[in-house]
Design a protein around this motif. Structure first.
Motif, PDB file in Angstrom:
ATOM      1  N   SER A   5       0.880  -1.167   0.000  1.00 25.29           N
ATOM      2  CA  SER A   5       0.000   0.000   0.000  1.00 25.29           C
ATOM      3  C   SER A   5       0.918   1.216   0.000  1.00 25.29           C
ATOM      4  O   SER A   5       1.456   1.601   1.032  1.00 25.29           O
ATOM      5  CB  SER A   5      -0.896  -0.040   1.244  1.00 25.29           C
ATOM      6  N   SER A  63       4.343  -4.559   3.501  1.00 27.07           N
ATOM      7  CA  SER A  63       3.722  -3.241   3.514  1.00 27.07           C
ATOM      8  C   SER A  63       3.839  -2.590   4.885  1.00 27.07           C
ATOM      9  O   SER A  63       2.910  -1.938   5.354  1.00 27.07           O
ATOM     10  CB  SER A  63       2.249  -3.399   3.101  1.00 27.07           C
ATOM     11  N   GLY A  64       4.996  -2.794   5.510  1.00 27.74           N
ATOM     12  CA  GLY A  64       5.200  -2.227   6.851  1.00 27.74           C
ATOM     13  C   GLY A  64       4.138  -2.717   7.817  1.00 27.74           C
ATOM     14  O   GLY A  64       3.717  -1.980   8.699  1.00 27.74           O
ATOM     15  N   THR A 109       2.291  -4.459  10.818  1.00 27.12           N
ATOM     16  CA  THR A 109       2.563  -4.856  12.191  1.00 27.12           C
ATOM     17  C   THR A 109       2.028  -6.256  12.462  1.00 27.12           C
ATOM     18  O   THR A 109       0.899  -6.579  12.077  1.00 27.12           O
ATOM     19  CB  THR A 109       1.893  -3.852  13.160  1.00 27.12           C
ATOM     20  N   ARG A 164      -4.745 -10.088  13.406  1.00 27.01           N
ATOM     21  CA  ARG A 164      -4.432 -10.336  11.989  1.00 27.01           C
ATOM     22  C   ARG A 164      -3.966 -11.773  11.771  1.00 27.01           C
ATOM     23  O   ARG A 164      -4.206 -12.359  10.698  1.00 27.01           O
ATOM     24  CB  ARG A 164      -3.344  -9.362  11.528  1.00 27.01           C
ATOM     25  N   THR A 171      -2.607   0.123  12.623  1.00 25.27           N
ATOM     26  CA  THR A 171      -2.514   0.005  14.075  1.00 25.27           C
ATOM     27  C   THR A 171      -2.634   1.382  14.733  1.00 25.27           C
ATOM     28  O   THR A 171      -3.118   1.483  15.856  1.00 25.27           O
ATOM     29  CB  THR A 171      -1.194  -0.668  14.483  1.00 25.27           C
ATOM     30  N   ASP A 227       3.161   5.105  12.433  1.00 27.77           N
ATOM     31  CA  ASP A 227       4.439   4.454  12.734  1.00 27.77           C
ATOM     32  C   ASP A 227       5.559   5.485  12.775  1.00 27.77           C
ATOM     33  O   ASP A 227       5.655   6.363  11.906  1.00 27.77           O
ATOM     34  CB  ASP A 227       4.786   3.415  11.657  1.00 27.77           C
TER      35      ASP A 227
HETATM   36  N1  ARG Z   1       2.410  -0.679  10.847  1.00 29.48           N
HETATM   37  C1  ARG Z   1       1.079  -0.182  10.695  1.00 29.48           C
HETATM   38  C2  ARG Z   1       0.098  -1.306  10.578  1.00 29.48           C
HETATM   39  O1  ARG Z   1       0.472  -2.414  10.352  1.00 29.48           O
HETATM   40  C3  ARG Z   1       0.937   0.755   9.517  1.00 29.48           C
HETATM   41  C4  ARG Z   1       1.328   0.191   8.193  1.00 29.48           C
HETATM   42  C5  ARG Z   1       0.947   1.076   7.039  1.00 29.48           C
HETATM   43  N2  ARG Z   1       1.544   0.593   5.829  1.00 29.48           N
HETATM   44  C6  ARG Z   1       1.316   1.080   4.612  1.00 29.48           C
HETATM   45  N3  ARG Z   1       1.952   0.583   3.619  1.00 29.48           N
HETATM   46  N4  ARG Z   1       0.447   2.027   4.404  1.00 29.48           N
HETATM   47  O2  ARG Z   1      -1.076  -1.133  10.707  1.00 29.48           O
END
Ligand code: ARG
Length: 246
Positions: free
Chosen positions: A30, A89-90, A92, A97, A143, A181
């Motif tokens: 994303s 996608s970073g 968490t 989940r 998150t 984040d």
């Molecule tokens: N680490 C946070 C989560 O998992 C935000 C990740 C948002 N990542 C992104 N690609 N928009 O909810």
């Protein structure tokens, strides 16, 4: 499926085997979340997660395709239906989940912090923001959104489609704060020194992982073995220096 083999999770070939057979790895992301996933001027995906995804494809000797989901919350459903092979996608690692997907070992440490417009010189803590009339921007499905909805009793939490839109709302003073984040806020602050300020009170500590199809043991095992050698290796160090050290 109904014909699960003992101990191996899903039946049929593993995702990693399907990727090798079709010679292509499809990664869901994303974009618009610096420094993990962004698009450059030519529309090419760049960022720390792209380096990681490309390294995985190279190790498998397959081509890589990144599929963009503007709604972060759409990534887990896309993995469940098999539209993508994995999510980088970073994301968490969280128990809720993990009922829908399996996570790799952590590949980065993160956590939630606050960002406010620069003209707000007084906010030291999220608590200073919990007042009627205050608007708190968050990324939908993140998150940060979950945490903000839990913390704020008086301020209004507003969902935005993606980190960039939520951060711009603060930059343009349409929102009083952003919860997101820490790595993302640090980079955005460096790029927008005159308009925003990070408040580095750590509200949560989180680990980012690769989301994989639920209980696909062969795939989980392969990805974790890959990460064990990639993490902090030379390629990873170069990527960290490129994207996180400004
Ligand atoms: N680490 C946070 C989560 O998992 C935000 C990740 C948002 N990542 C992104 N690609 N928009 O909810």
């Amino acid at each position: 499926g109904c014909s699960q083999e003992a101990g191996t999770g899903v039946s049929g070939p593993s995702t990693i085997q399907k990727v090798i057979d079709r010679k292509k790895l499809v990664i869901g992301t994303s974009s618009g979340y610096f420094p993990f996933e962004m698009k450059d001027k030519d529309g090419k995906f760049v960022g720390y997660d792209m380096d990681l995804g490309t390294a995985i494809a190279n190790a498998l000797k397959v081509e890589v395709e990144f599929k963009d989901y503007s709604d972060f919350g759409g990534l887990i459903p896309a993995l469940q239906t098999g539209d993508i092979d994995m999510v980088i996608s970073g994301m968490t690692i969280r128990g809720d989940r993990a009922l829908a997907v399996s996570f790799s070992d952590p590949y980065y440490s993160s956590g939630q912090v606050v960002m406010v417009p620069k003209k707000d010189t007084s906010t030291q803590s999220w608590k200073d923001l919990d007042q009627p009339g205050k608007k708190i921007a968050v990324g939908q499905g993140t998150t940060g959104a979950l945490l903000a909805k839990q913390l704020f009793k008086n301020a209004q939490v507003m969902d935005f489609d993606g980190f960039t839109n939520a951060a711009l709302a603060v930059k343009q003073a349409q929102a009083d704060a952003l919860i997101f984040d820490e790595p993302g806020i640090r980079v955005f602050e460096v790029m927008n020194k005159d308009s925003v300020r990070g408040v580095y009170e750590v509200l949560s500590s989180e680990n980012l992982g690769i989301a994989l199809p639920l209980n696909d043991q062969a795939t989980i095992q392969w990805v974790n073995s890959f990460l064990a050698s990639y993490r902090n290796g030379l390629d990873d160090q170069a990527s960290i220096n490129k994207w996180f050290k400004s």
